[in-house]
Each structure stands twice: as C-alpha cells, then as structure tokens.
Design a protein around this motif. Structure first.
Motif, PDB file in Angstrom:
ATOM      1  N   ASP A 149       0.857  -1.180   0.000  1.00 23.79           N
ATOM      2  CA  ASP A 149       0.000   0.000   0.000  1.00 23.79           C
ATOM      3  C   ASP A 149       0.898   1.237   0.000  1.00 23.79           C
ATOM      4  O   ASP A 149       1.832   1.323   0.802  1.00 23.79           O
ATOM      5  CB  ASP A 149      -0.865  -0.019   1.262  1.00 23.79           C
ATOM      6  CG  ASP A 149      -1.864   1.129   1.303  1.00 23.79           C
ATOM      7  OD1 ASP A 149      -1.518   2.225   0.824  1.00 23.79           O
ATOM      8  OD2 ASP A 149      -2.962   0.936   1.835  1.00 23.79           O
ATOM      9  N   PRO A 150       0.674   2.206  -0.913  1.00 23.42           N
ATOM     10  CA  PRO A 150       1.536   3.405  -0.948  1.00 23.42           C
ATOM     11  C   PRO A 150       1.654   4.107   0.406  1.00 23.42           C
ATOM     12  O   PRO A 150       2.691   4.714   0.697  1.00 23.42           O
ATOM     13  CB  PRO A 150       0.837   4.295  -1.975  1.00 23.42           C
ATOM     14  CG  PRO A 150       0.137   3.345  -2.887  1.00 23.42           C
ATOM     15  CD  PRO A 150      -0.316   2.210  -2.006  1.00 23.42           C
ATOM     16  N   GLN A 151       0.617   4.020   1.257  1.00 23.73           N
ATOM     17  CA  GLN A 151       0.682   4.641   2.579  1.00 23.73           C
ATOM     18  C   GLN A 151       1.619   3.897   3.519  1.00 23.73           C
ATOM     19  O   GLN A 151       1.943   4.391   4.596  1.00 23.73           O
ATOM     20  CB  GLN A 151      -0.719   4.694   3.197  1.00 23.73           C
ATOM     21  CG  GLN A 151      -1.747   5.445   2.363  1.00 23.73           C
ATOM     22  CD  GLN A 151      -1.313   6.879   2.107  1.00 23.73           C
ATOM     23  OE1 GLN A 151      -0.874   7.576   3.016  1.00 23.73           O
ATOM     24  NE2 GLN A 151      -1.420   7.322   0.857  1.00 23.73           N
ATOM     25  N   SER A 152       2.051   2.696   3.105  1.00 24.39           N
ATOM     26  CA  SER A 152       2.921   1.880   3.946  1.00 24.39           C
ATOM     27  C   SER A 152       4.377   1.950   3.506  1.00 24.39           C
ATOM     28  O   SER A 152       5.222   1.231   4.044  1.00 24.39           O
ATOM     29  CB  SER A 152       2.454   0.420   3.915  1.00 24.39           C
ATOM     30  OG  SER A 152       1.147   0.301   4.426  1.00 24.39           O
ATOM     31  N   VAL A 153       4.672   2.797   2.510  1.00 22.18           N
ATOM     32  CA  VAL A 153       6.036   2.921   1.988  1.00 22.18           C
ATOM     33  C   VAL A 153       6.698   4.154   2.604  1.00 22.18           C
ATOM     34  O   VAL A 153       6.187   5.270   2.472  1.00 22.18           O
ATOM     35  CB  VAL A 153       6.027   3.028   0.449  1.00 22.18           C
ATOM     36  CG1 VAL A 153       7.448   3.188  -0.072  1.00 22.18           C
ATOM     37  CG2 VAL A 153       5.354   1.800  -0.168  1.00 22.18           C
ATOM     38  N   PHE A 154       7.821   3.953   3.264  1.00 17.31           N
ATOM     39  CA  PHE A 154       8.552   5.038   3.920  1.00 17.31           C
ATOM     40  C   PHE A 154       9.926   5.161   3.260  1.00 17.31           C
ATOM     41  O   PHE A 154      10.732   4.235   3.311  1.00 17.31           O
ATOM     42  CB  PHE A 154       8.716   4.750   5.421  1.00 17.31           C
ATOM     43  CG  PHE A 154       7.434   4.818   6.199  1.00 17.31           C
ATOM     44  CD1 PHE A 154       7.166   5.908   7.016  1.00 17.31           C
ATOM     45  CD2 PHE A 154       6.495   3.808   6.108  1.00 17.31           C
ATOM     46  CE1 PHE A 154       5.979   5.980   7.730  1.00 17.31           C
ATOM     47  CE2 PHE A 154       5.305   3.872   6.818  1.00 17.31           C
ATOM     48  CZ  PHE A 154       5.046   4.961   7.629  1.00 17.31           C
ATOM     49  N   ARG A 155      10.150   6.306   2.615  1.00 18.09           N
ATOM     50  CA  ARG A 155      11.440   6.565   1.962  1.00 18.09           C
ATOM     51  C   ARG A 155      12.325   7.328   2.940  1.00 18.09           C
ATOM     52  O   ARG A 155      12.005   8.440   3.331  1.00 18.09           O
ATOM     53  CB  ARG A 155      11.240   7.379   0.682  1.00 18.09           C
ATOM     54  CG  ARG A 155      10.403   6.671  -0.360  1.00 18.09           C
ATOM     55  CD  ARG A 155       9.921   7.635  -1.432  1.00 18.09           C
ATOM     56  NE  ARG A 155       9.041   6.980  -2.386  1.00 18.09           N
ATOM     57  CZ  ARG A 155       7.749   6.733  -2.173  1.00 18.09           C
ATOM     58  NH1 ARG A 155       7.183   7.134  -1.028  1.00 18.09           N
ATOM     59  NH2 ARG A 155       7.022   6.130  -3.088  1.00 18.09           N
ATOM     60  N   ILE A 156      13.432   6.731   3.300  1.00 18.56           N
ATOM     61  CA  ILE A 156      14.320   7.310   4.316  1.00 18.56           C
ATOM     62  C   ILE A 156      15.236   8.357   3.692  1.00 18.56           C
ATOM     63  O   ILE A 156      15.932   8.086   2.710  1.00 18.56           O
ATOM     64  CB  ILE A 156      15.179   6.216   4.976  1.00 18.56           C
ATOM     65  CG1 ILE A 156      14.343   5.363   5.928  1.00 18.56           C
ATOM     66  CG2 ILE A 156      16.363   6.828   5.700  1.00 18.56           C
ATOM     67  CD1 ILE A 156      14.158   5.932   7.308  1.00 18.56           C
TER      68      ILE A 156
END
Length: 520
Positions: free
Chosen positions: A202-209
């Motif tokens: 889910d795009p809301q579950s992707v975290f770009r550091i």
C-alpha cells in the motif's frame, strides 16, 4: 553531542526529548507490539546506524518488551552467531550506555534467516520466523521491512515478500517497507521503482528514508522560522541576497567505490538531502506540521524551482586529485581501489537554482557538495543584502561583510548570526563583523537522538512527516536530470586537490553573480 556513557537511561529528562509524545511531552512515544526485518543486515549502514539505533530506542524505553528483530543475509550463521554480531556492533556504535538488562530483553526477540534474495525457500523460512514472533513474542502481525540494499535488489525482494504473503497486512495489523536512498538514478527509474513497490505494498505503507530529515537541526530550521517573530519578516527577496546550502565531506569514497562510481555527488546528495533542505528553507508556513501539510508546502517550492538558462555558467563539477587531508597525504579519486581510471564521475557538484515565487523571485540558491574538501560540514547560510545606506566613513566599514544567518546541521549543531558591531576603544566609529552563536551542546543538557532513532521510531508508529513523498522525489529528479544530461556531454570533470574547497570553476560560478562561497 553524544549521550554520556555513564548516564543511566532513567535519568534522561522527558521535557525536551524529541522522542516524546508531542501531545504531552511527559509521555514517551512508545511503539506498540511489532518487529523489524533488515535486508542487508551485515552492511555498513546496518552495522553502524540501524542496529545501534534499535538498541538505543530499546534502552530509552521506546520499544515494547515484545519487540522482534530479524536479520536476513547470506552468511551461514546460527541464531547465536547473529546475536553476537548484533551485540558487537551495538557496543561499538550505540549512543546510550550499554545495559545488560536492556540487551537481554532485546536479544530474546532476535532472529536470523539465512538465504539470498533469489531463494524462495529462504523467504518461506522468513515467513515462518515472522509467524513465530507473532506467536512467541506477541508482535501481533505488525512488521516493518527495511531494505538496506542496492536499488537493483528492490524488485526481487518485493516480489518475494509478496509471494510468501509477508507484504499483506492481516486485519488489525500493519506491514510497512522502508526504502533507503537513492530512489532510482533518474526520473524514469524512480517512477518504475515507485510503480513496482506500489504493486506490492500500500503506498501509505512505503517510507522513503532521508536520514537528514531526522536530524534535530533540520527540524530546528522550522522552529527558527515559524516560532520566532524576528526572522519571518526578513525571510524573503526584499532582504535576502542569496542562499548557500553546503554539504562538505573530508573523506573520499571510503570503500563505496562500487556504489559511488557512476552515481556521483549530485545524485548521491543534491537530489535528496540538499533539495530537501532547500524546500524547508524556502517553503511557506504550513497549516500544521502534519505529513500532508508539510508535503504540500515542500512540493510547492520544488515545483517552482527554475534551472539556470546557461548550465555551463551556473553549474560546476569536479573530481578530487591527490593532496593533503590535514596532515595525511591522500590519493586522488581515479587512484582509489575499484574506480575506473577513466571515470567521469564527479566527486564535487555545485548548481544554482532559482525559485519562481513572490517570496524568492531574484534570490539565487547555491547548492554544493563534495568529497575530500577542507572539512566536514553541512550548513544552510542565508546571506542578507547590505544596508541601503551606511552613514559611516568608508574606511570605518571596509571590513564589514553581509549579515548572515547560518544553520549548522553537522557536526557542531547550532545557529550563528553574523552582524556588524562597533570595534571597542577610541572615539572613531569602526564597524566590523562579529558572530552570535547558539550551540545545541551548550544550550541543552538533553542529547539529540541519532537521526535513525527518530526515523525508525516514526516508521514503527506510522508517523510520516519526515519522509519524502513520491511527488517530492519525482520533482527532485526533474530538477537534476537536465543537469546530469548536460554534464554527460562534457567529459572529464575539473580536478581539485584533496583538502581544498573544490574546483576553480565553482568559484567562477559564483563570481559571475558577484558572490563568493562562504568559508565554513
């Protein structure tokens, strides 16, 4: 500003700790039941940053007793051997004191899965391990997957996680993925990467550091601008002459030759760190500090960025040659182990950008980064225009420069304000530049958490304000791609001696505009 090794965790002040709940600073922001799986667990980032950050969070009491940590790697280790590997690196790099009771509790949740990314059976074993953590540790189906791996491996790992069912969140639980930079190597690859990850998570579950956004002083930039009435009225083109954003390193490629050659300074640093700093420096006041409101304002800035008309005149690139770094003689980039002796990869990059908004029209923003420069420093320098009239003799102000506000992000975190002051003594009026300095280390007794502590905790809490969005990433590549395309036609970058401040063409770039680089 690291925490004293003798300071017990229960003595830490709760009142100014950024890891505390902002709704009530007396309460810590404690993650709920969960685990984290690290791919690339034996790499430098994991050893020096991720594993110590996880331990420090546990030692600060910010992870649940049921927390689980799973390493995925090719080494033929037993669980005990992996546990010893984690302990060794935690002891070497943690920022809080090493506490045996904290370690004992954390170690109970440590697991290791041996395998490579192509091995479907290894991911089935990972799925079994995760299920065991849910059953034995009470992690309740909440798991984050940290991809501390090269971008070329994102696809296969994402597919494997999907195939073994780990990417799917059971009802009432969550699954999240953490992606390290770089987010592609240009706009097209960034879009392809985003499409790939979105097919699995889910795009809301992707975290770009972007670990720079987790640094206290980056966040303090927002406090400086929006919590103080004295700065915002002059933070615009009426008063600001230009802005310089610098990230300088005094090291070379330091064992990163395989990654760095072909990537270069601009893709490695400008596309992410420095453009994010530009956006935070130039953005309008957000309605709130929620993820959506911060992103909205940063996106407006990045959308308004205009490239210089003459890229030859207003960009510069270089490649470090042999020289002296302090008292040590060092080799040049082309002599580094693993570097193609004919490489055209830049180790120094500088660009001018303009922002077409009412606030910033006519104010150039200069971004520079490089390796083997004079010293390690990251700063944002807002340089102001000269006073329109100086009622002094010209000889009285000949040493007077322009006022400046300098936000130091590393290593000596703080803020410096440069202004003119009368030289004491005598009856004549002589004005000279002086500096007023604020240092985090001298002003606060609390230690700042390491950036990865803050960011990992935010992922586990599902709190996204400090993470770049897909739109921000794509806009950053739109800015950089034309510059990279232009540079690709030029051949060899201009050499500069190690230990200096970059190539001569970078000096000339600012001189054309009547400016010069600050000496940090």
């Amino acid at each position: 500003m690291s925490e004293s090794s003798t300071t017990p965790r229960h003595e830490e002040s709760p009142w100014h700790n950024p890891l505390r709940d902002p709704r009530d600073l007396r309460l810590p922001r404690i993650a709920g039941p969960c685990s984290i799986v690290i791919f690339g667990v034996t790499g430098d980032l994991s050893r020096k940053k991720l594993l110590p950050a996880i331990y420090d969070l546990a030692n600060r009491g910010l992870l649940p007793p049921s927390f689980g940590l799973t390493g995925f790697g090719r080494r033929d280790w037993t669980q005990e051997q992996f546990c010893e590997f984690v302990k060794e690196n935690v002891k070497a790099h943690c920022r809080t004191h090493f506490d045996e009771s904290t370690w004992s509790q954390l170690a109970k949740g440590i697991r290791f899965v041996q395998g490579n990314f192509e091995d479907a059976s290894a991911f089935e074993r990972l799925s079994t391990t995760v299920a065991e953590l849910d059953r034995d540790r009470g992690t309740r189906g909440n798991h984050a997957f940290y991809m501390s791996i090269p971008p070329r491996d994102f696809e296969v790992v994402s597919r494997q996680l999907a195939n073994c069912g780990l990417a799917h969140s059971p009802e009432g639980s969550w699954r999240r993925v953490i992606i390290e930079k770089p987010f592609g190597h240009d706009l097209q690859s960034a879009k392809e990467l985003d499409k790939l990850v979105a097919e699995v998570f889910d795009p809301q579950s992707v975290f770009r550091i972007d670990h720079y956004l987790g640094k206290e002083t980056v966040q303090n930039l927002l406090a400086l601008r929006f919590a103080n009435a004295m700065y915002e009225p002059i933070w615009n083109a009426n008063y600001v002459d230009h802005v310089q954003i610098t990230m300088a390193e005094d090291i070379g490629v330091a064992g990163r030759a395989g990654y760095y050659d072909g990537i270069g300074a601009a893709r490695d640093v400008i596309q992410n760190h420095l453009l994010q700093l530009l956006a935070l420096t130039a953005m309008e006041e957000p309605v709130s500090f929620s993820a959506a409101d911060l992103t909205a304002e940063k996106t407006k800035v990045l959308s308004a960025v205009r490239l210089p008309h003459d890229l030859a005149a207003h960009t510069a690139r270089g490649q470090y040659a042999a020289g002296w770094q302090g008292s040590q003689e060092v080799i040049g980039y082309l002599e580094e182990k693993g570097i193609n002796p004919h490489s055209t990869t830049e180790t120094y990059a500088a660009i001018r950008l303009d922002i077409d908004t009412r606030r910033w029209a006519g104010v150039p923003f200069y971004l520079r980064t490089g390796k083997r420069l004079g010293r390690r420093v990251t700063e944002i320098a807002v340089i102001f225009k000269r006073a329109p009239h100086l009622p002094f003799e010209s000889t009285a102000t000949q040493e007077l420069g322009k006022n400046a506000i300098v936000i130091r992000i590393q290593p000596d975190e703080g803020v410096t304000i440069r202004f003119g002051s009368k030289v004491p003594g005598g009856t004549s009026m002589e004005v000279r530049d002086v500096s007023m300095d604020f240092s985090y280390g001298r002003s606060f007794t609390e230690s700042s958490p390491e950036a990865y502590e803050r960011l990992i905790l935010d992922v586990l809490l599902g709190d996204p304000p400090l993470f770049p969005t897909t739109e921000e990433v794509n806009l950053s590549w739109k800015i950089l791609d034309p510059i990279e395309d232009f540079w690709s036609t030029l051949g060899q970058p201009q050499p500069y001696r190690a230990g200096t401040w970059g190539p001569e063409e970078a000096v000339e770039m600012l001189a054309r505009d009547g400016h010069r680089w600050r000496m940090p």
